[in-house]
Design a protein around this motif. Structure first.
Motif, PDB file in Angstrom:
ATOM      1  N   THR A  90      48.375  30.410 -10.955  1.00 18.34           N
ATOM      2  CA  THR A  90      48.666  30.015  -9.580  1.00 18.34           C
ATOM      3  C   THR A  90      49.511  28.751  -9.555  1.00 18.34           C
ATOM      4  N   LEU A  91      50.508  28.727  -8.672  1.00 19.17           N
ATOM      5  CA  LEU A  91      51.267  27.513  -8.395  1.00 19.17           C
ATOM      6  C   LEU A  91      50.714  26.938  -7.093  1.00 19.17           C
ATOM      7  N   ALA A  92      49.986  25.867  -7.193  1.00 13.81           N
ATOM      8  CA  ALA A  92      49.353  25.269  -6.020  1.00 13.81           C
ATOM      9  C   ALA A  92      50.206  24.126  -5.490  1.00 13.81           C
ATOM     10  N   SER A  93      50.469  24.146  -4.175  1.00 15.64           N
ATOM     11  CA  SER A  93      51.320  23.120  -3.571  1.00 15.64           C
ATOM     12  C   SER A  93      50.580  21.807  -3.419  1.00 15.64           C
ATOM     13  N   ASN A  94      51.354  20.732  -3.367  1.00 13.41           N
ATOM     14  CA  ASN A  94      50.825  19.387  -3.220  1.00 13.41           C
ATOM     15  C   ASN A  94      51.558  18.722  -2.050  1.00 13.41           C
ATOM     16  N   PRO A  95      50.870  17.942  -1.217  1.00 13.82           N
ATOM     17  CA  PRO A  95      51.523  17.292  -0.065  1.00 13.82           C
ATOM     18  C   PRO A  95      52.706  16.406  -0.441  1.00 13.82           C
ATOM     19  N   ASP A  96      52.757  15.969  -1.704  1.00 17.13           N
ATOM     20  CA  ASP A  96      53.836  15.080  -2.126  1.00 17.13           C
ATOM     21  C   ASP A  96      55.125  15.823  -2.472  1.00 17.13           C
ATOM     22  N   GLY A  97      55.170  17.117  -2.234  1.00 14.91           N
ATOM     23  CA  GLY A  97      56.403  17.859  -2.454  1.00 14.91           C
ATOM     24  C   GLY A  97      56.566  18.432  -3.834  1.00 14.91           C
ATOM     25  N   PHE A  98      55.491  18.871  -4.441  1.00 14.32           N
ATOM     26  CA  PHE A  98      55.626  19.596  -5.702  1.00 14.32           C
ATOM     27  C   PHE A  98      54.481  20.595  -5.832  1.00 14.32           C
ATOM     28  N   ALA A  99      54.682  21.567  -6.673  1.00 15.10           N
ATOM     29  CA  ALA A  99      53.663  22.575  -6.959  1.00 15.10           C
ATOM     30  C   ALA A  99      53.401  22.561  -8.455  1.00 15.10           C
ATOM     31  N   GLU A 100      52.146  22.695  -8.805  1.00 12.69           N
ATOM     32  CA  GLU A 100      51.771  22.592 -10.215  1.00 12.69           C
ATOM     33  C   GLU A 100      50.991  23.816 -10.657  1.00 12.69           C
ATOM     34  N   GLN A 101      51.275  24.262 -11.860  1.00 10.16           N
ATOM     35  CA  GLN A 101      50.557  25.391 -12.444  1.00 10.16           C
ATOM     36  C   GLN A 101      49.105  25.004 -12.661  1.00 10.16           C
ATOM     37  N   LYS A 102      48.195  25.850 -12.181  1.00 11.11           N
ATOM     38  CA  LYS A 102      46.776  25.590 -12.324  1.00 11.11           C
ATOM     39  C   LYS A 102      46.193  26.432 -13.456  1.00 11.11           C
ATOM     40  N   LEU A 192      58.671  25.387 -39.002  1.00 12.24           N
ATOM     41  CA  LEU A 192      58.276  26.481 -39.880  1.00 12.24           C
ATOM     42  C   LEU A 192      58.196  27.807 -39.131  1.00 12.24           C
ATOM     43  N   VAL A 193      57.565  27.790 -37.953  1.00 15.24           N
ATOM     44  CA  VAL A 193      57.408  28.990 -37.144  1.00 15.24           C
ATOM     45  C   VAL A 193      57.874  28.688 -35.725  1.00 15.24           C
ATOM     46  N   VAL A 194      58.653  29.588 -35.142  1.00 19.19           N
ATOM     47  CA  VAL A 194      59.164  29.392 -33.786  1.00 19.19           C
ATOM     48  C   VAL A 194      58.733  30.564 -32.913  1.00 19.19           C
ATOM     49  N   LEU A 195      58.226  30.255 -31.706  1.00 16.01           N
ATOM     50  CA  LEU A 195      57.836  31.268 -30.739  1.00 16.01           C
ATOM     51  C   LEU A 195      58.601  31.049 -29.443  1.00 16.01           C
ATOM     52  N   LYS A 196      58.768  32.115 -28.672  1.00 16.15           N
ATOM     53  CA  LYS A 196      59.482  32.003 -27.405  1.00 16.15           C
ATOM     54  C   LYS A 196      58.714  32.741 -26.310  1.00 16.15           C
ATOM     55  N   TYR A 197      58.699  32.128 -25.108  1.00 12.70           N
ATOM     56  CA  TYR A 197      58.043  32.719 -23.942  1.00 12.70           C
ATOM     57  C   TYR A 197      59.035  32.829 -22.793  1.00 12.70           C
ATOM     58  N   SER A 198      58.918  33.910 -22.035  1.00 13.95           N
ATOM     59  CA  SER A 198      59.645  33.974 -20.774  1.00 13.95           C
ATOM     60  C   SER A 198      58.729  33.360 -19.720  1.00 13.95           C
ATOM     61  N   VAL A 199      59.323  32.608 -18.798  1.00 11.96           N
ATOM     62  CA  VAL A 199      58.573  31.977 -17.709  1.00 11.96           C
ATOM     63  C   VAL A 199      59.234  32.402 -16.404  1.00 11.96           C
ATOM     64  N   THR A 200      58.506  33.149 -15.577  1.00  8.98           N
ATOM     65  CA  THR A 200      59.046  33.630 -14.310  1.00  8.98           C
ATOM     66  C   THR A 200      58.025  33.406 -13.201  1.00  8.98           C
ATOM     67  N   GLY A 201      58.523  33.183 -11.991  1.00 12.50           N
ATOM     68  CA  GLY A 201      57.609  33.003 -10.875  1.00 12.50           C
ATOM     69  C   GLY A 201      58.318  32.855  -9.554  1.00 12.50           C
ATOM     70  N   THR A 202      57.536  32.827  -8.480  1.00 10.56           N
ATOM     71  CA  THR A 202      58.063  32.616  -7.133  1.00 10.56           C
ATOM     72  C   THR A 202      57.143  31.653  -6.396  1.00 10.56           C
ATOM     73  N   GLY A 205      55.372  28.218  -0.191  1.00 13.33           N
ATOM     74  CA  GLY A 205      54.118  27.688   0.338  1.00 13.33           C
ATOM     75  C   GLY A 205      52.983  27.871  -0.649  1.00 13.33           C
ATOM     76  N   GLY A 206      53.064  28.859  -1.461  1.00 11.08           N
ATOM     77  CA  GLY A 206      52.133  29.192  -2.528  1.00 11.08           C
ATOM     78  C   GLY A 206      52.852  30.142  -3.461  1.00 11.08           C
ATOM     79  N   GLY A 207      52.300  30.386  -4.605  1.00  4.62           N
ATOM     80  CA  GLY A 207      52.979  31.291  -5.516  1.00  4.62           C
ATOM     81  C   GLY A 207      52.300  31.357  -6.863  1.00  4.62           C
ATOM     82  N   SER A 208      53.028  31.874  -7.834  1.00  4.48           N
ATOM     83  CA  SER A 208      52.470  32.019  -9.175  1.00  4.48           C
ATOM     84  C   SER A 208      53.583  31.991 -10.204  1.00  4.48           C
ATOM     85  N   VAL A 209      53.195  31.779 -11.442  1.00  6.30           N
ATOM     86  CA  VAL A 209      54.146  31.779 -12.552  1.00  6.30           C
ATOM     87  C   VAL A 209      53.520  32.549 -13.701  1.00  6.30           C
ATOM     88  N   THR A 210      54.332  33.363 -14.366  1.00  3.04           N
ATOM     89  CA  THR A 210      53.848  34.201 -15.462  1.00  3.04           C
ATOM     90  C   THR A 210      54.479  33.791 -16.775  1.00  3.04           C
TER      91      THR A 210
END
Length: 216
Positions: A90-102, A192-202, A205-210
């Protein structure tokens, strides 16, 4: 006699070289690997990662520089933690103008004794490493988003490497913030080892990131 003595010295020299080459201690080597066999150790690391549903890029040169010494137990714990990052948050909104992954409750993947399936046990996210995503934005008087930016990466209390992100955000025609990009993590100082992730979301007012581990 002099020739025999020279041959003995050469033999001892060869034995010494073999002794200081890639260690064969069980603690460091994959089961069945032979001293100095870099490719076989690379294959073992890739197989272990695959057991956790991960695709990795192994730096054979970095492996060779370590003398083929890889603590497989530590690497398994690392892969377990990285597999736990996969998921939707979940991307939860904050009154200070940002949303953070929970964070969310997750179940860690562990390899079975036969390395053929996962055993799932209770596991509160995120392990010793976790993914994070922070979205910054402004809203005008009409409720339209502007000035959006995003910061994503992998962090933890026992960082064993470095995280790089190539994630961006923009506002589409429907006033929805869309997030997309990749995060790469280099395990160990030598990459030594490298991994990669795709990060997508919308977000609107509320949203999510995968987060999803992907192949190179």
């Amino acid at each position: 006699m002099k020739t025999l003595r020279i041959l003995k010295l050469l033999t001892l020299g060869i034995i010494g070289v073999v002794a200081v080459s890639c260690s064969s201690e069980d603690e460091y080597f994959a089961d069945g690997s032979e001293a100095g066999n870099v490719q076989k150790t690379v294959s073992e690391i890739e197989r272990m990662a695959n057991d956790f549903g991960l695709s990795v890029k192994v730096n054979a040169q970095a492996l060779e520089k370590t003398g083929c010494k890889v603590n497989m137990d530590s690497l398994e714990s690392f892969f377990r933690s990285m597999a736990a990052i996969n998921g939707t948050y979940t991307l939860a909104s904050n009154p200070d103008g940002f949303a953070e992954q929970k964070p969310k409750a997750m179940r860690a993947k562990t390899r079975s004794a036969q390395n053929e399936s996962y055993d799932l046990g209770g596991y509160e996210e995120p392990g010793f490493l976790r993914g994070y995503c922070i979205l910054n934005y402004s809203i005008d008087d009409d409720g339209n988003y502007y000035g959006v930016s995003v910061n994503a990466g992998i962090q933890g209390y026992a960082m064993l490497g470095v995280s790089h992100d190539d994630v961006s955000a923009y506002v589409d025609g429907n006033n929805v913030i869309r997030i997309s990009g990749t995060v790469t993590y280099e395990y160990d100082d030598g990459g030594l080892v490298v991994l990669k992730y795709s990060v997508t979301g919308t977000f609107s007012g509320g949203g999510s990131v995968t987060w999803r581990a992907i192949r190179f």
